[in-house]
Design a protein around this motif. Structure first.
Motif, PDB file in Angstrom:
ATOM      1  N   PHE A 162       0.849  -1.185   0.000  1.00  0.00           N
ATOM      2  CA  PHE A 162       0.000   0.000   0.000  1.00  0.00           C
ATOM      3  C   PHE A 162       0.885   1.235   0.000  1.00  0.00           C
ATOM      4  N   CYS A 163       0.629   2.144  -0.951  1.00  0.00           N
ATOM      5  CA  CYS A 163       1.380   3.401  -1.040  1.00  0.00           C
ATOM      6  C   CYS A 163       0.614   4.469  -0.262  1.00  0.00           C
ATOM      7  N   ARG A 164       1.218   4.967   0.804  1.00  0.00           N
ATOM      8  CA  ARG A 164       0.548   5.956   1.639  1.00  0.00           C
ATOM      9  C   ARG A 164       0.528   7.335   0.993  1.00  0.00           C
ATOM     10  N   ASN A 165       1.488   7.588   0.101  1.00  0.00           N
ATOM     11  CA  ASN A 165       1.496   8.886  -0.576  1.00  0.00           C
ATOM     12  C   ASN A 165       0.300   9.018  -1.511  1.00  0.00           C
ATOM     13  N   ASP A 166       0.096   7.968  -2.333  1.00  0.00           N
ATOM     14  CA  ASP A 166      -0.984   7.996  -3.319  1.00  0.00           C
ATOM     15  C   ASP A 166      -2.259   7.324  -2.821  1.00  0.00           C
ATOM     16  N   LYS A 167      -2.177   6.719  -1.599  1.00  0.00           N
ATOM     17  CA  LYS A 167      -3.341   6.064  -0.994  1.00  0.00           C
ATOM     18  C   LYS A 167      -3.946   5.028  -1.931  1.00  0.00           C
ATOM     19  N   MET A 168      -3.104   4.099  -2.378  1.00  0.00           N
ATOM     20  CA  MET A 168      -3.566   3.051  -3.282  1.00  0.00           C
ATOM     21  C   MET A 168      -2.745   1.785  -3.081  1.00  0.00           C
ATOM     22  N   CYS A 169      -3.331   0.653  -3.481  1.00  0.00           N
ATOM     23  CA  CYS A 169      -2.641  -0.632  -3.409  1.00  0.00           C
ATOM     24  C   CYS A 169      -1.801  -0.804  -4.672  1.00  0.00           C
ATOM     25  N   ILE A 170      -0.595  -1.330  -4.505  1.00  0.00           N
ATOM     26  CA  ILE A 170       0.329  -1.460  -5.639  1.00  0.00           C
ATOM     27  C   ILE A 170       0.979  -2.837  -5.607  1.00  0.00           C
ATOM     28  N   CYS A 171       1.549  -3.231  -6.755  1.00  0.00           N
ATOM     29  CA  CYS A 171       2.296  -4.479  -6.832  1.00  0.00           C
ATOM     30  C   CYS A 171       3.773  -4.187  -6.557  1.00  0.00           C
ATOM     31  N   LEU A 172       4.572  -5.249  -6.483  1.00  0.00           N
ATOM     32  CA  LEU A 172       6.005  -5.078  -6.205  1.00  0.00           C
ATOM     33  C   LEU A 172       6.702  -4.341  -7.339  1.00  0.00           C
ATOM     34  N   MET A 173       6.234  -4.505  -8.562  1.00  0.00           N
ATOM     35  CA  MET A 173       6.828  -3.810  -9.698  1.00  0.00           C
ATOM     36  C   MET A 173       6.563  -2.303  -9.583  1.00  0.00           C
ATOM     37  N   CYS A 174       5.347  -1.956  -9.184  1.00  0.00           N
ATOM     38  CA  CYS A 174       5.032  -0.532  -8.976  1.00  0.00           C
ATOM     39  C   CYS A 174       5.896   0.058  -7.865  1.00  0.00           C
ATOM     40  N   ALA A 175       6.173  -0.774  -6.838  1.00  0.00           N
ATOM     41  CA  ALA A 175       6.926  -0.286  -5.695  1.00  0.00           C
ATOM     42  C   ALA A 175       8.338   0.148  -6.058  1.00  0.00           C
ATOM     43  N   VAL A 176       8.923  -0.480  -7.083  1.00  0.00           N
ATOM     44  CA  VAL A 176      10.310  -0.147  -7.449  1.00  0.00           C
ATOM     45  C   VAL A 176      10.368   0.773  -8.659  1.00  0.00           C
ATOM     46  N   THR A 177       9.206   1.160  -9.175  1.00  0.00           N
ATOM     47  CA  THR A 177       9.206   2.058 -10.338  1.00  0.00           C
ATOM     48  C   THR A 177       8.620   3.402  -9.942  1.00  0.00           C
ATOM     49  N   GLU A 178       7.360   3.660 -10.302  1.00  0.00           N
ATOM     50  CA  GLU A 178       6.796   4.988 -10.077  1.00  0.00           C
ATOM     51  C   GLU A 178       6.549   5.322  -8.597  1.00  0.00           C
ATOM     52  N   HIS A 179       6.525   4.309  -7.719  1.00  0.00           N
ATOM     53  CA  HIS A 179       6.320   4.564  -6.288  1.00  0.00           C
ATOM     54  C   HIS A 179       7.599   4.351  -5.488  1.00  0.00           C
ATOM     55  N   ASN A 180       8.728   4.403  -6.149  1.00  0.00           N
ATOM     56  CA  ASN A 180       9.994   4.050  -5.514  1.00  0.00           C
ATOM     57  C   ASN A 180      10.299   4.927  -4.300  1.00  0.00           C
ATOM     58  N   SER A 181      10.044   6.228  -4.400  1.00  0.00           N
ATOM     59  CA  SER A 181      10.388   7.165  -3.323  1.00  0.00           C
ATOM     60  C   SER A 181       9.244   7.397  -2.344  1.00  0.00           C
TER      61      SER A 181
END
Length: 559
Positions: free
Chosen positions: A161-180
């Motif tokens: 879960f990305c707290r910045n964007d308040k959405m559920c993400i996959c591991l690939m998202c975690a290391v790409t657009e949600h990396n920081s």
């Protein structure tokens, strides 16, 4: 290997496509499909063309039907296996998640695999427990919305879960657009949101309890209103019967006004109840939805629906609305008992109306026209000053002779013929006569009298003829332990009303009325004396030990 293979054979694989049940006396036809002997015979007897019911292959000659002995034995063994299988191995019914790997009639899924993104019955789930390659897959309770658990962009499982964007993400998202971004596991975020949900659910229940309580109060109020109206009407009927010649018109008008007020209060009560019913229904629905959401084990579904579910509906102001049920006609009954000369005046009396700008209910009483709101009372404000020459020596004046306090020590007042020698009393300097006056006082302590008296009130004796309110020369409101009573000429009347340390006094000298009010954010009439004043009145006070009274400084703008 054969024993293991049998685990993957389902009874659904031996289903007749005509009757949709397990094959009975199975027969095989040249195209390779199997049917019940009876079902296929009936099907061909009713058809002009001899074709396969499954694949529609047409036969030029009707095949000879013979029971498939081997298939029949397999079905028998399969049925025996089904009888000894666990009870959880049931066909999927309405609302159940179906197994993705059953053929024919599907079994109910017992688990869903988030790795395979498929659901399995007990039989087809077995490889996940026995195969090394599948043992590490993540199994959850059956879920028919597996596609919603995949990342739309990467088609990977949503595991963070990305707290910045308040959405559920996959591991690939975690290391790409949600990396920081700040990322946590679904379970961690669920725990945080669960606390918020519990708080919201608690608030819903609190509101629901208050509104249900309010609904009960409204029902009681309606009944009390009906009883009170009937009581007042009966009292009016009894009083007016003796004066029928003079009071027919007054009787009619007063009864109509009472009924009109009853109708308004009943309509208001019904409106409040209707609003409460809607709000209660909405809160119950919200409570059920929140409870269902709170109990779900699906973190993703919880987080995706949390924001929309936890928005509480507007609470409205239904809890603040009140309806008055208590009608009182005491003052009118006193007037009617022996004053026919006032009937024309009584004919103009009104029911005290609710101030539209105030949420508090009025006191229902039959009374002559006069001020109703505090703003109207303040138009008659009269500044008062305590007369030091009347003060008992245990009474100490301060704040420009606006405050009086009863103490153990004696003040060094000189002797004076107007001074109270025995009772701890004091009068004001102002003589009120021939007009309307209003004043307010702030009280502190557990026992005091607030009232008014003629100048002839005795000062030098110890009997009741000197006590404020206990003779025919004075009237008072007694405040004792947050309770009220009124006194005049040695007659006492207990008052049931909300306590307030601020008391308002309204004198209508020409009309012969002296009224006491409990003042908060509304004016609550405590009692009204009706008489014919013959002399000027002097406001006065009687105080117990360590009590004090302060005369308020008011202007017409103090409202």
């Amino acid at each position: 290997m054969m024993a293991e293979a049998q685990l993957f054979v389902s009874q659904d694989e031996f289903t007749c496509s005509i009757c949709q049940d397990t094959l009975t006396d199975p027969v095989s036809i040249p195209c390779g499909h199997n049917f019940c002997l009876k079902c296929l015979t009936n099907y061909w007897n009713q058809s002009q063309v001899c074709s396969c019911p499954h694949c529609r292959h047409v036969f030029m000659l009707r095949p000879e039907l013979k029971r498939n002995t081997l298939l029949n034995e397999v079905i028998k063994k399969l049925k025996k296996t089904a009888l000894s299988s666990p009870p959880s191995q049931n066909y999927a019914g309405p609302g159940d998640v179906e197994c993705d790997f059953c053929t024919g009639k599907n079994f109910r899924a017992v688990k869903s695999c988030l790795t395979c993104m498929a659901s399995y019955c007990q039989t087809h789930l077995q490889p996940h427990y026995e195969g090394d390659a599948l043992k590490h897959h993540k199994l959850v309770d059956p879920d028919r919305n597996l596609k919603e658990k995949l990342c739309v962009k990467h088609q990977k499982s949503l595991e963070m879960f990305c707290r910045n964007d308040k959405m559920c993400i996959c591991l690939m998202c975690a290391v790409t657009e949600h990396n920081s971004h700040e990322k946590v596991e679904l379970e961690t975020e669920r725990a945080e949101k669960q606390k918020q949900l519990e708080a919201t659910l608690s608030e819903v229940r609190r509101r629901l309890e208050k509104k249900e309580k309010k609904m009960k109060e409204m029902r009681r109020t309606i009944e009390q209103t009906k009883i009170s109206v009937e009581r007042v009407t009966e009292e009016q009927d009894k009083s007016f019967t003796d004066l029928i010649r003079c009071v027919e018109e007054a009787h009619k008008k007063l009864t109509e006004r009472i009924r009109e007020q009853e109708k308004r209060e009943m309509e208001k009560a019904e409106g409040v109840m209707e609003q409460l019913e809607k709000e209660i229904e909405e809160l119950k629905r919200t409570e059920a939805e929140l409870k269902e959401l709170s109990e779900t084990k699906d973190h993703l579904h919880f987080l995706q629906t949390f924001s929309s579910r936890c928005l509480l509906p507007s609470d409205g102001d239904s809890l603040n609305l009140t309806v008055t049920a208590d009608f009182s006609s005491e003052d009118l009954l006193k007037e009617l008992s022996g004053m026919e000369k006032h009937l024309e005046k009584i004919n103009q009396w009104n029911i005290l109306q609710l101030n539209p700008s105030c949420r508090e209910a009025p006191i229902f009483t039959l009374r002559p026209p006069g001020p109703q709101s505090r703003e109207e009372f303040l138009q008659y404000f009269c500044p008062l000053t305590l007369d030091i020459n009347t003060a008992h020596r245990h009474l100490h004046l301060s704040e420009g002779n606006k405050k009086v306090t009863c103490k153990d020590t004696k003040a060094k007042y000189p002797d004076h013929p107007d001074r109270f020698d025995h009772w701890c009393q004091v009068l004001c300097r102002e003589a009120l006569t021939g007009t309307r006056c209003y004043w307010e006082v702030e009280c502190s302590g557990d026992f005091m009298n607030i009232g008014a008296a003629y100048k002839g009130l005795s000062r030098k004796r110890v009997g009741r003829e000197c006590i404020l309110g206990y003779n025919d020369k004075s009237w008072c409101l007694l405040c004792s332990d947050s309770q009220y009573s009124v006194h005049h000429n040695n007659k006492r009347t207990v008052i049931s009303a909300p306590y307030s340390p601020r008391i308002g006094v309204y004198l209508d000298w020409p009309a012969g009325s002296l009224s006491f009010y409990s003042v908060s954010h509304t004016m609550t009439l405590l009692h009204r004396f009706n008489t014919s004043f013959t002399e000027p009145l002097y406001p006065g006070f009687w105080l117990n030990d360590y009590c004090s009274v302060t005369i308020s400084h008011l202007t017409p703008c103090d409202h």
